[in-house]
Design an enzyme around this catalytic site. Structure first.
Site, short mmCIF file in Angstrom:
data_model
loop_
_atom_site.label_atom_id
_atom_site.label_comp_id
_atom_site.label_asym_id
_atom_site.label_seq_id
_atom_site.Cartn_x
_atom_site.Cartn_y
_atom_site.Cartn_z
N LYS A 36 1.11 -1.10 0.02
CA LYS A 36 0.11 0.30 -0.16
C LYS A 36 0.56 1.10 -0.08
O LYS A 36 2.46 1.01 -0.08
CB LYS A 36 -1.32 0.31 1.11
CG LYS A 36 -0.59 -0.20 2.64
CD LYS A 36 -1.31 0.11 3.78
CE LYS A 36 -0.03 0.17 4.59
NZ LYS A 36 -1.36 -0.15 6.11
N TYR A 263 15.46 30.76 5.15
CA TYR A 263 14.22 31.94 5.42
C TYR A 263 14.06 31.65 7.05
O TYR A 263 14.48 30.65 7.78
CB TYR A 263 13.29 31.14 5.08
CG TYR A 263 12.80 31.16 3.46
CD1 TYR A 263 12.23 32.12 3.05
CD2 TYR A 263 12.45 30.08 2.88
CE1 TYR A 263 11.82 32.34 2.36
CE2 TYR A 263 11.99 29.79 1.88
CZ TYR A 263 11.36 31.07 0.78
OH TYR A 263 11.11 31.19 -0.30
#
Length: 370
Positions: A36, A263
């Site tokens: 999955k 940043y």
């Protein structure tokens, strides 16, 4: 390298991991490879083929769409869809020839109705909630009733009774033993009435923890990909990590003492140093929580990740002197020289689990199967 970022998948490692897992199974139990979430970020189809080559008898997914995609790639595979399904998704799963999980009478009737309409019998796995507290019925009497209905309805075939453990990966937890005892008793009662019905419960951690949990099949996910179900070193359990995540050094810049990268100016050079810029970021799955909290392999050495992880770039401190040049390979997960960075290391830095590290690598990072 030809890509700005690349996840390399060693399918040979996946095959060897599956062969190893099969060797650990008790009493002739079958291996079900859980593929999955695009094979936990490794690529579902390629890993599924590798698992089958190693002798896995079943492939498990969570959604109907995953089942349909896998069926298109591997026409003769035995599939199990473990998750909840809407009425529309039931049709998708059944048309993909997938076995499905049931745990309520109304849903079992829906599956029977859709199987009749589609003209194809449906194999069902009745799920017992032995303590996970998610999908499944906690009532043993209801499990028995669902099994009887699954066996009696002509549109259905009762394939299995199953459960899932909440704390198999926590060695100090005794709740695992409580769940195992509950399910063992219930599975015995089901098989007394339905001798051909299979039982399955074990995930990767349970496979290693207690052979009593193996029953007829073990559903292994994380260990298939060479990651440790207990968050430790895979080597301890004979597993080989299958995924490496690489990028390259796009630029090398001289920083004066006090100059900042990224940043928010969360890092400033403590002295004159060289900084490498790597074109990979949280848009690729490199979590922002690794800002000033990770290392990257360049030239066989660990280099600190410095500054804030941005969407498309990260920066690393190369030190006061360096021979690293633009174009050099950089690994965020994998081995280089004598050094190695595991998904388990990143998980510890982030306070999460190794599953989330590889599942979080975004779709804009190509997967190269080898």
């Amino acid at each position: 390298m030809s890509e700005r970022a690349l996840a390399r998948i060693d399918l040979g490692a996946v095959e060897r991991n599956c062969a190893h897992l099969r060797s650990q199974l008790a009493g002739g139990a079958e291996l079900c490879a859980v593929v999955k979430a695009d094979g936990y970020g490794h690529g579902a189809a390629g890993c599924a083929r590798a698992a089958i080559a190693a002798g896995a008898g079943c492939l498990a997914v969570a959604t109907a769409a995953e089942a349909a995609a896998l069926r298109a790639e591997i026409p003769d595979a035995r599939l199990l869809t473990m998750g909840a399904l809407t009425p529309q998704e039931v049709d998708v799963a059944l048309c993909a020839g997938s076995e499905v999980a049931v745990w309520r009478a109304g849903f079992l009737r829906l599956v029977a109705d859709r199987a009749r309409a589609l003209g194809r019998p449906a194999r069902v796995h009745v799920k017992h909630d032995s303590g996970m507290g998610r999908l499944g019925t906690p009532d043993p009497a209801e499990v028995m009733a669902l099994c009887r209905a699954g066996a009696d309805l002509p549109e259905l075939e009762l394939a299995a009774v199953w459960t899932h453990f909440a704390t198999a990966d926590e060695p100090e937890s005794r709740f695992f033993d409580e769940q195992l005892e509950r399910f063992t008793e219930l599975a015995g009662a089901v098989r007394a009435e339905h001798p051909d019905v299979r039982a399955h419960a074990a995930n990767s951690a349970a496979l290693y923890r207690d052979p009593r949990s193996h029953f007829d099949m073990a559903r292994c996910g994380i260990a298939v990909y060479g990651m440790d179900p207990f968050g430790e070193s895979p080597d301890q359990r004979g597993l080989e990590p299958a995924l490496s995540l690489q990028t390259y050094v796009a630029d090398v810049k001289r920083f004066a003492a006090g100059a900042s990268a990224g940043y928010g100016q969360t890092w400033r050079a403590p002295e004159e140093t060289w900084v490498g810029v790597l074109p990979i970021g949280y848009g690729d799955g490199v979590r922002r929580g690794l800002s000033n909290n990770a290392e990257v392999l360049v030239g066989g050495s660990r280099r600190p990740l410095v500054g804030t992880v941005s969407m498309d770039n990260v920066t690393i401190d190369l030190g006061p002197s360096t021979d690293v040049e633009p174009g050099a390979e950089a690994l965020l997960i994998g081995s280089q020289g004598g050094e190695r960075i595991l998904a388990e290391e990143l998980a510890r830095r982030l306070g999460t689990i190794n599953y989330e590290i590889t599942c979080g690598i975004s779709s804009r990072v190509p997967r190269q199967l080898r």
